[in-house]
Write an enzyme that holds these catalytic residues in place. Structure first.
Site, short mmCIF file in Angstrom:
data_model
loop_
_atom_site.label_atom_id
_atom_site.label_comp_id
_atom_site.label_asym_id
_atom_site.label_seq_id
_atom_site.Cartn_x
_atom_site.Cartn_y
_atom_site.Cartn_z
N GLY A 22 3.28 17.00 139.81
CA GLY A 22 2.98 16.39 141.11
C GLY A 22 3.56 17.12 142.29
O GLY A 22 3.88 16.50 143.31
N LYS A 23 3.70 18.46 142.18
CA LYS A 23 4.34 19.24 143.26
C LYS A 23 3.57 19.15 144.57
O LYS A 23 4.15 18.94 145.63
CB LYS A 23 4.48 20.71 142.84
CG LYS A 23 5.48 20.96 141.74
CD LYS A 23 5.75 22.43 141.53
CE LYS A 23 4.57 23.19 140.97
NZ LYS A 23 4.28 22.91 139.57
N GLY A 42 8.21 17.29 165.60
CA GLY A 42 7.48 17.25 164.33
C GLY A 42 7.68 18.47 163.46
O GLY A 42 8.60 19.25 163.64
N ILE A 43 6.78 18.62 162.50
CA ILE A 43 6.88 19.73 161.54
C ILE A 43 6.14 20.93 162.10
O ILE A 43 5.05 20.80 162.63
CB ILE A 43 6.23 19.34 160.21
CG1 ILE A 43 6.84 18.06 159.69
CG2 ILE A 43 6.38 20.44 159.18
CD1 ILE A 43 6.01 17.40 158.65
N THR A 44 6.72 22.11 161.92
CA THR A 44 6.03 23.35 162.29
C THR A 44 5.51 24.00 161.03
O THR A 44 6.27 24.26 160.10
CB THR A 44 7.01 24.33 162.97
OG1 THR A 44 7.70 23.63 164.00
CG2 THR A 44 6.26 25.50 163.57
N HIS A 85 6.83 28.39 140.15
CA HIS A 85 7.89 29.38 139.95
C HIS A 85 7.40 30.80 140.16
O HIS A 85 8.18 31.72 140.25
CB HIS A 85 8.51 29.22 138.57
CG HIS A 85 7.52 29.40 137.47
ND1 HIS A 85 6.68 28.39 137.09
CD2 HIS A 85 7.20 30.46 136.72
CE1 HIS A 85 5.89 28.83 136.13
NE2 HIS A 85 6.18 30.08 135.88
N ASN A 135 10.00 12.27 139.33
CA ASN A 135 8.78 11.76 139.97
C ASN A 135 7.97 10.82 139.07
O ASN A 135 8.17 10.78 137.86
CB ASN A 135 7.92 12.97 140.40
CG ASN A 135 6.81 12.57 141.34
OD1 ASN A 135 6.89 11.55 142.03
ND2 ASN A 135 5.76 13.37 141.41
N LYS A 136 7.06 10.10 139.72
CA LYS A 136 6.10 9.19 139.06
C LYS A 136 6.77 7.97 138.45
O LYS A 136 6.34 7.46 137.41
CB LYS A 136 5.27 9.94 138.00
CG LYS A 136 4.49 11.13 138.56
CD LYS A 136 3.55 11.73 137.50
CE LYS A 136 2.83 12.96 138.02
NZ LYS A 136 1.95 13.57 137.03
N ALA A 204 6.24 10.02 144.58
CA ALA A 204 5.58 10.79 145.64
C ALA A 204 4.34 10.03 146.12
O ALA A 204 3.98 10.08 147.29
CB ALA A 204 5.19 12.17 145.12
#
Length: 597
Positions: A22-23, A42-44, A85, A135-136, A204
Site C-alpha cells: 500500500g505504498k 502547503g506541500i510543494t 527499493h 498498514n491496513k 492509509a
C-alpha cells in the site's frame, strides 16, 4: 562567545515495502492529510519528491508534537515520491545512503515479506534509521467502521478480539525484526528510541495513525539526525544523487536528482559518472514541476529555475547525460584539481562494483549502480561467487562469460539480472547458461538458488541412473536353477542396490558377466535393494565353476563411475552403499592399481 545558530535542512525520507503493502495510497494519504489541513504554504511538489513544510506538519501532528515539548528546528520533510527499493537503492552515497530516514511499510496481515526483508537488509547495510508503518489495520476482522481521529482513541474503540489480533500480528513483526538484529515495539511502548525500532499501526485508507507516524518521524529526525542535517553553506560544493534518466517532450534527456548538499545553479560545472569514468559537464537548465493550479497544458509540466538548495528533488539538463549511470553522484566543482579529486573518488567507487575476475562464478547485471551494489552484497552474504558484475542490459558478452563458467561448473553458469532487459540475440545465444531476471533483488537471487538446486537434483538423478550402483550380493545355497546361458540362481542383497544391465565381479576382482533380469516371486523387478532375496539371470558364468554357493559377488562399476559416485553423488549414498563401494574398490584394486582414480 556564543555559537551561531545552525540551520538544519529537511531530512530526506524514503518509503519502502513489499509491492502490495500500500505504498502509493500511503503516500497519497500523507499528502491528502496535509492538503486537507488547508495550511498556508502547503506541500510543494518537486521532482521525484514532495516537500512538506513544518507548518503543514504542525497542522497535521501539532498536538502530538506539542506534547513532546521539543522545539521544532527542521524546515520540513522531503519525502521521496517514487515508492520502492529500486529508487532507494539509487539513493546511495559513500559510506551509506542519501536517505536520512526510512518508513518501512508492512502489511499487518502478511508481516515481513520478501521485498520487506530485502529493504531491511539494505537499510542495515547502509545504516539508515527507520520506523515501521504497520498498514491496513482496518483489514483486521472486527474493525469498527467509521473509526477516525487519534490512534489511541481509535484503538480503544475496537473490540477486544480485534486488539488481541493486532497485538499478535504486531509481535510477529517484532519477532521478524529481532531475527534480523533489530529490537522493536509499538511506538507507545518504546523506552529508548535510539535502541528500538518504533512500530506505528496505521490505516492509509482512513488516515488513522498518519499524524502519529509523522510525529514519531519528526521526533526521530530532530533527536538523532541533527548533526547530519546541518545545511551546507551555499557557497560550498553541491552534491546530489541521480535517481533516473528521463526523456521529456520539449526538453530532451533529463536527469531526476535529489540534491543532498549545497546549492546547485544553472551554469555550474558538474562531474557526472558514466560507464568509462567521470566526465566534466555544465548545468544547462534546472526544472521544478509547476503547481497543479498553474498547469495549463499537460505537456507544459515544468518551470525553469536558476538555483536549488538542498535537500530538494530537481530535474537537471546538461548536454552530456547520455550514458550517465543512475545511482551515481553529480557534484559541482570550480577547479581542475577539484574535478580530478572527484573523478578519482567516483572511479574508485565504480571499480569496486563493476568488475571481472577469472574465477568460476555467476554473472551479475543491474540497471543501476545502487541495485548492483545491493545485489552484490546479498550474493556475498550467501557465499555465491561472482565472476563479472556490470550495469546495463544482458548482452551476448555476458552469455559468453556464463557459458565459459558452465563448462567447469554448470551450477554457476548463470546470469542474474536485476531491473534489466535481455537483448534478443543474447537469449538465442544461451545454450547451457541460465538467465534469471527480476525487478526484485530478493526474487532474482532466490530464482538462481532454486534453479541451481533443481539442476543439481536433476543431474544427480540422471547420473544415478547412468552409473553402476555399488552392491554386494551373496549366492544362496540350494538356489542354482540353471547352470549357464544364462546362469539363473538365487541371491540375497547384502548392501547397496542391484539393477539389470549391471556387470558383476567375484571376490578376486575377476569379471563374471552381466545381469540380464531380476525376478521377485516370479515377476521381473527394476531393482533389488538391501535384504531382498531374488532370482537373477547372468550372461557369462557357469554355476559351480565361476560361481559357487555362498560366494560373495560385487557389482563392477567402471573407474569413471567410481569417481562420479565418490565426488558428485556421495551425498546420495547410504553408509552401507559407501561400505560396499569401498569394498569394491579394495577388491578391484588388487587387479588394477589405478582403479577409481
Amino acid at each position: 562567545m556564543s555559537q551561531p545558530t545552525q540551520t538544519l535542512r529537511q531530512p530526506v525520507v524514503v518509503v519502502l515495502g513489499h509491492t502490495d503493502a500500500g505504498k502509493t495510497s500511503f503516500l497519497d494519504k500523507i499528502r491528502g492529510t496535509a492538503v486537507q489541513s488547508r495550511e498556508a504554504g502547503g506541500i510543494t511538489q518537486e521532482i521525484g519528491a514532495s516537500f512538506f513544510p513544518i507548518e503543514t506538519l504542525m497542522a497535521v501532528s501539532g498536538k502530538l508534537l506539542d506534547k513532546s515539548g521539543a522545539q521544532l528546528k527542521i524546515p520540513g520533510l522531503l519525502v521521496i515520491d517514487t515508492p520502492g527499493h529500486e529508487v532507494f537503492s539509487n539513493l546511495r552515497m559513500r559510506g551509506g545512503s542519501a536517505a536520512d530516514i526510512a518508513i518501512l511499510l508492512v502489511d499487518v496481515q502478511k508481516g515481513l515479506e520478501n521485498q520487506t526483508i530485502e529493504s531491511i537488509e539494505i537499510l542495515k547495510e547502509r545504516k539508515v534509521p527507520f520506523l515501521v508503518a504497520l498498514n491496513k489495520i482496518d483489514m483486521i476482522k472486527g474493525w469498527k467502521k467509521g473509526s477516525t481521529g487519534a490512534l489511541g482513541s481509535v484503538l480503544k474503540e475496537q473490540p477486544p478480539e480485534w486488539n488481541d489480533e493486532l497485538e499478535e500480528r504486531l509481535y510477529n513483526v517484532v519477532g521478524g525484526l529481532s531475527r534480523r538484529g533489530f529490537e522493536s515495539d509499538a511506538y507507545y511502548r518504546v523506552k529508548d528510541f535510539r535502541k528500538q525500532v518504533s512500530i506505528v499501526p496505521v490505516s492509509a485508507r482512513f488516515g488513522v495513525g498518519i499524524p502519529e507516524l509523522l510525529a514519531v518521524l519528526i521526533g526521530l529526525a530532530q533527536q538523532f539526525l541533527t548533526g547530519k542535517l546541518v545545511a551546507v553553506d551555499e557557497t560550498g560544493r553541491a552534491r546530489g544523487i541521480i535517481l533516473e534518466l528521463q526523456e521529456e517532450t520539449g526538453i530532451g534527456q533529463t536527469a531526476n536528482i535529489i540534491l543532498t548538499e549545497g546549492k546547485l545553479s544553472v551554469g555550474d560545472k558538474v562531474a557526472l559518472v558514466k560507464r568509462d569514468g567521470a566526465i566534466e559537464s555544465r548545468v544547462k537548465a534546472l526544472f521544478m514541476p509547476k503547481p497543479l493550479d498553474e498547469m495549463r497544458d499537460p505537456r507544459d509540466k515544468f518551470t525553469p529555475v536558476q538555483s536549488v538548495y538542498s535537500a530538494a528533488g530537481v530535474k537537471l539538463v546538461t548536454p552530456d547525460l547520455d550514458g550517465v549511470i543512475p545511482g551515481t553522484s553529480v557534484v559541482t566543482f570550480t577547479t581542475q584539481s577539484e574535478f580530478q579529486a572527484i573523478k578519482t573518488e567516483a572511479e574508485k567507487d565504480l571499480s569496486k562494483l563493476v568488475s571481472k575476475r577469472d574465477i568460476d562464478g555467476v554473472v551479475v547485471k543491474a540497471g543501476n549502480i545502487g541495485g548492483l551494489e545491493a545485489l552484490l552484497h546479498m550474493l556475498d552474504q550467501r557465499d555465491i561467487p561472482v565472476r563479472m558484475a556490470d550495469i546495463g542490459d544482458i548482452s551476448k558478452k555476458e552469455i559468453i562469460e556464463a557459458e565459459a563458467v558452465a563448462e567447469h561448473d554448470p551450477y554457476l553458469g548463470a546470469i542474474i539480472g536485476f531491473d534489466v532487459k535481455v537483448v534478443p540475440e543474447a537469449r538465442e545465444a544461451a545454450k547451457r547458461a541460465q538467465i534469471i531476471t527480476s525487478d526484485v533483488i530478493y526474487d532474482a537471487i532466490e530464482g538462481y538458488v532454486q534453479w541451481a538446486a533443481k539442476k543439481r537434483e536433476e543431474d544427480e538423478r540422471t547420473a544415478l541412473s547412468s552409473v553402476t550402483q555399488p552392491a554386494k550380493i551373496k549366492a544362496l545355497p540350494g538356489s542354482f536353477f540353471r547352470r549357464n546361458d544364462p546362469a539363473v540362481f538365487g541371491v540375497e542383497v547384502i548392501a547397496g542396490r542391484l539393477k539389470p544391465k549391471t556387470r558383476l565381479m567375484d571376490a578376486n576382482g575377476v569379471e563374471l558377466g552381466t545381469v540380464e533380469q531380476i525376478q521377485d516371486n516370479g515377476k521381473p523387478v527394476p531393482e533389488a535393494t538391501k535384504g531382498m532375496q531374488v532370482a537373477i539371470s547372468v550372461k557369462g558364468p557357469t554355476l559351480g565353476r565361476q560361481i559357487k554357493e555362498g560366494d560373495s559377488i560385487f557389482t563392477f562399476p567402471t573407474s569413471h563411475d567410481v569417481r562420479v559416485l565418490k565426488e558428485k553423488l556421495a551425498s546420495t549414498l547410504s553408509e552401507d552403499d559407501l561400505e560396499a563401494l569401498n569394498e569394491i574398490v579394495a577388491v578391484r584394486s588388487a587387479k588394477d592399481t589405478m582403479y577409481g582414480f
